[in-house]
Design a protein around this motif. Structure first.
Motif, PDB file in Angstrom:
ATOM      1  N   HIS A 227       0.797  -1.223   0.000  1.00 46.78           N
ATOM      2  CA  HIS A 227       0.000   0.000   0.000  1.00 46.78           C
ATOM      3  C   HIS A 227       0.832   1.276   0.000  1.00 46.78           C
ATOM      4  O   HIS A 227       0.275   2.379   0.032  1.00 46.78           O
ATOM      5  N   ASP A 228       2.166   1.138  -0.011  1.00 48.47           N
ATOM      6  CA  ASP A 228       3.060   2.312  -0.016  1.00 48.47           C
ATOM      7  C   ASP A 228       2.818   3.227   1.177  1.00 48.47           C
ATOM      8  O   ASP A 228       2.874   4.455   1.068  1.00 48.47           O
ATOM      9  N   PHE A 229       2.562   2.630   2.339  1.00 44.62           N
ATOM     10  CA  PHE A 229       2.393   3.430   3.556  1.00 44.62           C
ATOM     11  C   PHE A 229       3.747   3.927   4.043  1.00 44.62           C
ATOM     12  O   PHE A 229       4.786   3.307   3.818  1.00 44.62           O
ATOM     13  N   LEU A 230       3.725   5.068   4.740  1.00 42.40           N
ATOM     14  CA  LEU A 230       4.935   5.566   5.391  1.00 42.40           C
ATOM     15  C   LEU A 230       5.063   4.992   6.793  1.00 42.40           C
ATOM     16  O   LEU A 230       6.157   4.908   7.347  1.00 42.40           O
ATOM     17  N   SER A 231       3.929   4.623   7.367  1.00 38.70           N
ATOM     18  CA  SER A 231       3.928   3.953   8.669  1.00 38.70           C
ATOM     19  C   SER A 231       2.590   3.258   8.850  1.00 38.70           C
ATOM     20  O   SER A 231       1.630   3.543   8.130  1.00 38.70           O
ATOM     21  N   VAL A 232       2.531   2.335   9.800  1.00 37.59           N
ATOM     22  CA  VAL A 232       1.291   1.621  10.088  1.00 37.59           C
ATOM     23  C   VAL A 232       1.122   1.530  11.603  1.00 37.59           C
ATOM     24  O   VAL A 232       2.093   1.277  12.322  1.00 37.59           O
ATOM     25  N   PRO A 233      -0.093   1.795  12.121  1.00 37.18           N
ATOM     26  CA  PRO A 233      -0.313   1.732  13.573  1.00 37.18           C
ATOM     27  C   PRO A 233      -0.394   0.294  14.077  1.00 37.18           C
ATOM     28  O   PRO A 233      -0.806  -0.614  13.350  1.00 37.18           O
ATOM     29  N   VAL A 234       0.008   0.110  15.333  1.00 34.46           N
ATOM     30  CA  VAL A 234      -0.025  -1.201  15.990  1.00 34.46           C
ATOM     31  C   VAL A 234      -0.983  -1.126  17.169  1.00 34.46           C
ATOM     32  O   VAL A 234      -0.895  -0.201  17.991  1.00 34.46           O
ATOM     33  N   VAL A 235      -1.891  -2.098  17.261  1.00 37.43           N
ATOM     34  CA  VAL A 235      -2.883  -2.101  18.336  1.00 37.43           C
ATOM     35  C   VAL A 235      -2.831  -3.414  19.102  1.00 37.43           C
ATOM     36  O   VAL A 235      -2.289  -4.413  18.619  1.00 37.43           O
ATOM     37  N   ASN A 236      -3.424  -3.413  20.322  1.00 37.24           N
ATOM     38  CA  ASN A 236      -3.504  -4.642  21.109  1.00 37.24           C
ATOM     39  C   ASN A 236      -4.868  -5.289  20.941  1.00 37.24           C
ATOM     40  O   ASN A 236      -5.645  -4.902  20.063  1.00 37.24           O
ATOM     41  N   ASP A 237      -5.182  -6.269  21.777  1.00 36.92           N
ATOM     42  CA  ASP A 237      -6.444  -7.008  21.649  1.00 36.92           C
ATOM     43  C   ASP A 237      -7.661  -6.110  21.794  1.00 36.92           C
ATOM     44  O   ASP A 237      -8.715  -6.382  21.216  1.00 36.92           O
ATOM     45  N   GLU A 238      -7.531  -5.038  22.582  1.00 40.84           N
ATOM     46  CA  GLU A 238      -8.659  -4.129  22.810  1.00 40.84           C
ATOM     47  C   GLU A 238      -8.756  -3.026  21.759  1.00 40.84           C
ATOM     48  O   GLU A 238      -9.623  -2.158  21.847  1.00 40.84           O
ATOM     49  N   GLY A 239      -7.843  -3.037  20.789  1.00 35.29           N
ATOM     50  CA  GLY A 239      -7.850  -1.993  19.771  1.00 35.29           C
ATOM     51  C   GLY A 239      -7.164  -0.721  20.218  1.00 35.29           C
ATOM     52  O   GLY A 239      -7.251   0.316  19.543  1.00 35.29           O
ATOM     53  N   ILE A 240      -6.476  -0.778  21.352  1.00 32.22           N
ATOM     54  CA  ILE A 240      -5.769   0.391  21.876  1.00 32.22           C
ATOM     55  C   ILE A 240      -4.461   0.578  21.116  1.00 32.22           C
ATOM     56  O   ILE A 240      -3.711  -0.373  20.890  1.00 32.22           O
ATOM     57  N   LEU A 241      -4.188   1.818  20.711  1.00 35.23           N
ATOM     58  CA  LEU A 241      -2.954   2.134  19.982  1.00 35.23           C
ATOM     59  C   LEU A 241      -1.758   2.007  20.915  1.00 35.23           C
ATOM     60  O   LEU A 241      -1.689   2.652  21.954  1.00 35.23           O
ATOM     61  N   VAL A 242      -0.790   1.152  20.543  1.00 36.37           N
ATOM     62  CA  VAL A 242       0.377   0.917  21.401  1.00 36.37           C
ATOM     63  C   VAL A 242       1.692   1.319  20.739  1.00 36.37           C
ATOM     64  O   VAL A 242       2.742   1.361  21.384  1.00 36.37           O
ATOM     65  N   GLY A 243       1.663   1.618  19.429  1.00 35.98           N
ATOM     66  CA  GLY A 243       2.889   2.014  18.748  1.00 35.98           C
ATOM     67  C   GLY A 243       2.674   2.102  17.254  1.00 35.98           C
ATOM     68  O   GLY A 243       1.559   1.909  16.756  1.00 35.98           O
ATOM     69  N   ILE A 244       3.750   2.406  16.523  1.00 40.92           N
ATOM     70  CA  ILE A 244       3.690   2.426  15.064  1.00 40.92           C
ATOM     71  C   ILE A 244       4.955   1.770  14.513  1.00 40.92           C
ATOM     72  O   ILE A 244       5.973   1.682  15.200  1.00 40.92           O
ATOM     73  N   ILE A 245       4.859   1.290  13.294  1.00 37.69           N
ATOM     74  CA  ILE A 245       6.024   0.779  12.579  1.00 37.69           C
ATOM     75  C   ILE A 245       6.195   1.627  11.322  1.00 37.69           C
ATOM     76  O   ILE A 245       5.254   1.781  10.542  1.00 37.69           O
ATOM     77  N   THR A 246       7.370   2.199  11.130  1.00 35.96           N
ATOM     78  CA  THR A 246       7.618   3.090  10.009  1.00 35.96           C
ATOM     79  C   THR A 246       8.232   2.342   8.830  1.00 35.96           C
ATOM     80  O   THR A 246       8.731   1.227   8.979  1.00 35.96           O
ATOM     81  N   ALA A 247       8.205   2.990   7.668  1.00 43.36           N
ATOM     82  CA  ALA A 247       8.725   2.364   6.450  1.00 43.36           C
ATOM     83  C   ALA A 247      10.214   2.045   6.563  1.00 43.36           C
ATOM     84  O   ALA A 247      10.677   1.022   6.064  1.00 43.36           O
ATOM     85  N   ASP A 248      10.981   2.928   7.242  1.00 42.39           N
ATOM     86  CA  ASP A 248      12.416   2.649   7.365  1.00 42.39           C
ATOM     87  C   ASP A 248      12.667   1.452   8.271  1.00 42.39           C
ATOM     88  O   ASP A 248      13.619   0.691   8.066  1.00 42.39           O
ATOM     89  N   ASP A 249      11.792   1.260   9.279  1.00 38.97           N
ATOM     90  CA  ASP A 249      11.906   0.064  10.119  1.00 38.97           C
ATOM     91  C   ASP A 249      11.630  -1.189   9.290  1.00 38.97           C
ATOM     92  O   ASP A 249      12.300  -2.219   9.444  1.00 38.97           O
ATOM     93  N   VAL A 250      10.627  -1.090   8.404  1.00 42.31           N
ATOM     94  CA  VAL A 250      10.276  -2.219   7.548  1.00 42.31           C
ATOM     95  C   VAL A 250      11.417  -2.548   6.604  1.00 42.31           C
ATOM     96  O   VAL A 250      11.713  -3.719   6.340  1.00 42.31           O
TER      97      VAL A 250
END
Length: 452
Positions: A227-250
């Motif tokens: 999808h050519d994202f620059l970053s993507v959000p990371v959530v837990n089981d409850e849908g709570i935002l806990v972090g992000i992963i960026t394109a350079d990390d990928v």
């Protein structure tokens, strides 16, 4: 500015400044180098010159240096600079980079390295280390900006300016509700083009691509790449935002996975490069080669079993290397196709069946073409139509089986959550050698009376 000195001249200059104790001259040389070049010259330094080299680097330069070194070399740096400076270094590194660096170390060693870190940094690292090794949670960063759904665009922009030190890592602002669940996302572009009185709820996108904290890093890489994202959000089981992963990390993840796959495909061992010492390289490669050696002995026992056939028709020996070599080659080709494909796509039952049928068809076509060619050559060379038929039929059968083996073995490993790259090229080749000899001598034995 055009650099007139060669890499060898620069390295000699660095060694000279370190040897003669000239820190000011050393810093002038380093200022003209990129982090990659600094790492390259560090690796090439004599071991006794490395401590002072590292001592004269600024902490930010050390961080950049680590980013361009293998994990083994990174740990070497931490050991050389000592616990106090190592703690200072870990404190300024991103938590995901620290977690990656400490992966696979014993728990006591991890605790020793982070013991003197700031409380918040230590807490973040411990939290990361609880996630599985190759999960999204281990790779995510906590340097992102979130706003409540009640924020206006003007208030959102003000918060972004307040956290401008995170601007190097972020291109999106994440919107949460009262329970801190992720409900929307807006790009900086969306905010700039919107009227200031607007609510962030009117600007944000609610159709969110997100990943769970336990999602495999390879799956995150596929999503961002697709999808050519620059970053993507990371959530837990409850849908709570806990972090992000960026394109350079990928990109780091993809490069690391690719390197591991190449190492396993050719059974060369991890962390072996141009600078690895001969003893270390030998130690890391030896287990694979010893294993393949014993597997290879099976080939010898097969030849011994068909000794009578071979003695009766000595010409069969002329084609043994070709049969075994061709089968191993086609198996390795299929293995490479499957391993590369698994990185890019999520396999379903339908895709798996389609892939196997495709490779079966490829094996049949390769077998027929190559089998026909070798049959003609064998007939002309040895003057025996039956020998040509035996060799040709054997090659057809072995190429089909070799292609299927190179396809099915990594698929089975992937099904059981084992990295398919462990079905290395040498392993596939050795297995196919055994199968090809069985088929070759089996067919030859059936026609032994006509061959004599």
């Amino acid at each position: 500015m055009v650099r007139v000195k060669s890499e060898e001249q620069i390295l000699r200059a660095i060694i000279h400044t370190v040897k003669e104790g000239q820190p000011e001259t050393f810093k002038k040389i380093i200022l003209e180098l990129s982090p990659y070049e600094i790492a390259m010259h560090y690796r090439a330094l004599p071991k006794k010159r490395k401590p002072l080299f590292l001592e004269w680097l600024h902490i930010d330069e050390l961080v950049a240096l680590l980013e361009n070194l293998s994990k083994t070399a990174q740990l070497e740096v931490l050991k050389i600079i000592g616990p106090l400076r190592a703690t200072e270094l870990l404190d300024v590194m991103k938590s995901d980079d620290v977690a990656l660096l400490l992966t696979d170390l014993p728990e006591k060693e991890v605790e020793r390295l982070i013991a003197e870190m700031r409380v918040e940094g230590k807490k973040a690292i411990r939290k990361k280390m609880k996630y599985p090794k190759k999960s999204a949670g281990r790779a995510m960063i906590d340097q992102y900006v979130w706003v409540h759904q009640s924020y206006s665009v003007e208030k959102t922009i003000a918060k972004l300016k307040h956290f401008k030190k995170y601007a190097d890592f972020l291109n999106y602002v994440y919107v949460i509700d009262d329970q801190k669940r992720l409900i929307g996302v807006a790009s900086y572009r969306d905010l700039l083009l919107c009227d200031l009185p607007c609510s962030i709820a009117d600007v944000m996108t609610t159709d969110i691509y997100k990943v769970h904290e336990l999602t495999k890093q390879s799956e995150v890489a596929k999503m961002i790449g697709s999808h050519d994202f620059l970053s993507v959000p990371v959530v837990n089981d409850e849908g709570i935002l806990v972090g992000i992963i960026t394109a350079d990390d990928v990109l780091d993840i993809v490069m690391r996975e690719a390197n591991e796959d190449i190492e396993m495909l050719f059974a060369s061992g991890k962390e072996i490069d141009f600078h690895t010492k001969p003893f270390v390289a030998t130690y890391k490669r030896l287990p694979w080669l010893v294993l393949l050696l014993f597997i290879g002995l099976v080939s010898g026992s097969i030849i011994a079993k068909f000794e009578a056939t071979l003695e009766a028709v000595v010409a069969l020996a002329f084609f043994m290397p070709m049969i075994a070599g061709m089968t191993g080659n086609t198996g390795t080709q299929s293995l490479a196709v499957v391993v590369r494909g698994l990185v890019k796509e999520e396999l379903t039952t339908k895709k798996t069946v389609k892939l196997i049928l495709r490779e079966l068809l490829v094996g049949i076509m390769l077998g027929i073409i190559c089998g026909a060619v070798i049959s003609i050559i064998a007939y002309i060379w040895q003057g025996s139509f039956i020998l040509g038929l035996v060799v040709g039929a054997s090659l057809i059968a072995t190429l089909i089986i070799g292609t299927l083996a190179g396809t099915i073995i990594p698929l089975i490993l992937n099904r059981f959550n084992v990295d398919p790259a462990v079905a290395s090229g040498p392993l596939i080749t050795t297995i196919n050698d055994i199968l090809s000899l069985l088929i070759y001598f089996g067919i030859a034995t059936l026609f032994i009376e006509k061959l004599m």
